[in-house]
Design an enzyme around this catalytic site. Structure first.
Site, PDB file in Angstrom:
ATOM      1  N   HIS A 170      53.074  59.589  32.637  1.00 43.50           N
ATOM      2  CA  HIS A 170      54.262  60.274  33.171  1.00 43.50           C
ATOM      3  C   HIS A 170      54.725  61.464  32.322  1.00 43.50           C
ATOM      4  CE1 HIS A 170      57.677  59.389  36.152  1.00 43.50           C
ATOM      5  NE2 HIS A 170      57.747  60.640  35.810  1.00 43.50           N
ATOM      6  N   SER A 184      62.995  64.229  51.145  1.00 49.24           N
ATOM      7  CA  SER A 184      64.187  64.433  51.971  1.00 49.24           C
ATOM      8  C   SER A 184      64.505  63.160  52.718  1.00 49.24           C
ATOM      9  CB  SER A 184      63.996  65.573  52.972  1.00 49.24           C
ATOM     10  OG  SER A 184      65.172  65.685  53.757  1.00 49.24           O
ATOM     11  N   TYR A 207      60.353  54.786  38.246  1.00 50.33           N
ATOM     12  CA  TYR A 207      61.268  54.877  39.408  1.00 50.33           C
ATOM     13  C   TYR A 207      61.584  53.486  39.944  1.00 50.33           C
ATOM     14  CZ  TYR A 207      59.104  59.577  39.752  1.00 50.33           C
ATOM     15  OH  TYR A 207      58.584  60.818  39.506  1.00 50.33           O
TER      16      TYR A 207
END
Ligand code: NDP
Length: 309
Positions: A128, A264, A66
């Site tokens: 991962h 979020s 990421y």
């Protein structure tokens, strides 16, 4: 008036170094994933993590692929929260399809994570995914990678070691070469009503083997699939419990003994995600969500990889 408390029993419970139970995580992947070559700190993400920490999250999920480990390190520093009160998970990127591993070796990957996170230890370190080749890792087999993780655990630089997107056969390979104290303790997989088992029987197998299942993309039925077979029923439950559809899904995940990882950018939703411990779905409601979900399969990630698993 007292609020009824309905704690959940995860199938395996971890504690931060300071002794608090580890629960729902805030993710820094999906929407926040940065290009591998982008060395700039994403201030918006730092602020986002800081907000999640301020609102009560203590568990942060990141990964080498990421490219958000530096943001996590920065937010933790700015938050002033003692390191031992947090649980930080990150993951080794072994490469995938035509893309090679991000680092020259698994140990270089862990050293980079420690540096970017600006920490002496990582609470949980995962491989991962198992869909890589010796070529993509610059010469390391799955077993070699696992042995490096074991070595770092022995050194105390990693507290717990686990896997992500692993099917039973991949986990068995690791068990074959490890002492029981070094078996994987977490399997982080895509998990929601529309995909209750990322690979055949993986949830039951993991839980029966003392492996905590962590769910990524647990909100798929409200965030990724437009008006679907669950929408009406989630609305009904939302009214009954005065919770949002997202909260119902997180609660359903927790009642499966699974730890959800959610993301979020909205303050209200961050708060909502932490407010799922004062109600409990009945067995009938729990089963009905599972039943509707099973009839409407939908996988978000790794379609080809799981075709035969
Ligand atoms: P979620 O299922 O929580 O989905 C998050 C998305 O849902 C956000 O875009 C959010 O948008 C939206 N959302 C949140 N609440 C609601 C709601 N009530 N109604 C409608 N939409 C809502 O998880 P992610 O897929 O983002 O994954 C979470 C984390 O898991 C990642 O950040 C990453 O850390 C990890 N992950 C791991 C993988 C792996 O291979 N190990 C793969 C994928 C993810 P908004 O911001 O607008 O609220």
């Amino acid at each position: 008036m007292t609020t009824a408390s309905h704690p959940v029993k995860l199938t395996k419970q971890f504690k931060t170094k300071s002794g608090s139970d580890v629960s729902i995580a805030t993710g820094t992947g999906t929407k926040w994933k940065k290009d591998a070559k982008d060395d700039d700190i994403n201030q918006e993400l730092v602020d986002q993590i800081l907000l999640a920490l301020k609102l009560g999250f203590r568990h942060i999920d990141t990964a080498e692929v990421y490219n958000t480990q530096a943001e996590v390190g920065e937010a933790v520093k700015q938050s002033g929260i003692p390191r031992e009160e947090l649980w930080i998970t990150t993951k080794y990127n072994p490469g995938w399809r035509t893309i090679s591993a991000s680092s020259a070796s698994p140990s270089a990957s862990i050293d980079k994570a420690l540096k970017q996170l600006d920490t002496d230890y990582i609470d949980l370190y995962l491989i991962h995914q198992p869909f890589f080749t010796e070529e993509s890792t610059h010469g390391y087999t799955l077993e070699d990678v696992w042995n490096v993780l074991i070595d770092y655990k022995k050194q105390g630089k990693i507290r717990e070691i686990g896997v992500s997107n692993f099917a039973q056969e991949h986990i068995e390979r690791l068990k074959k070469i490890s002492e029981p104290e070094f078996y994987p303790v977490v399997n982080q997989i895509e998990s929601h009503p529309f995909l209750q088992d990322q690979s055949k029987g993986i949830t039951e197998y993991s839980q029966a083997n003392g492996i905590l299942v962590e769910a990524f993309s647990p909100l798929t039925p409200v965030s990724r699939v437009e008006k679907n077979a669950l929408t009406g029923y989630l609305d009904e439950l939302s009214k009954k419990y005065n919770k949002t559809g997202g909260q119902i899904l997180l609660r359903w995940t927790l009642q499966r003994g699974i730890l959800p990882i959610t993301t979020s950018a909205k303050e209200d939703r961050i708060k909502e995600a932490l407010d799922v411990f004062d109600f409990e779905l009945t067995q009938e409601e729990f089963d009905k969500i599972a039943e509707i979900g099973k009839e409407n399969p939908h996988r978000v990630f790794f379609h080809d990889e799981f075709k035969d698993l």
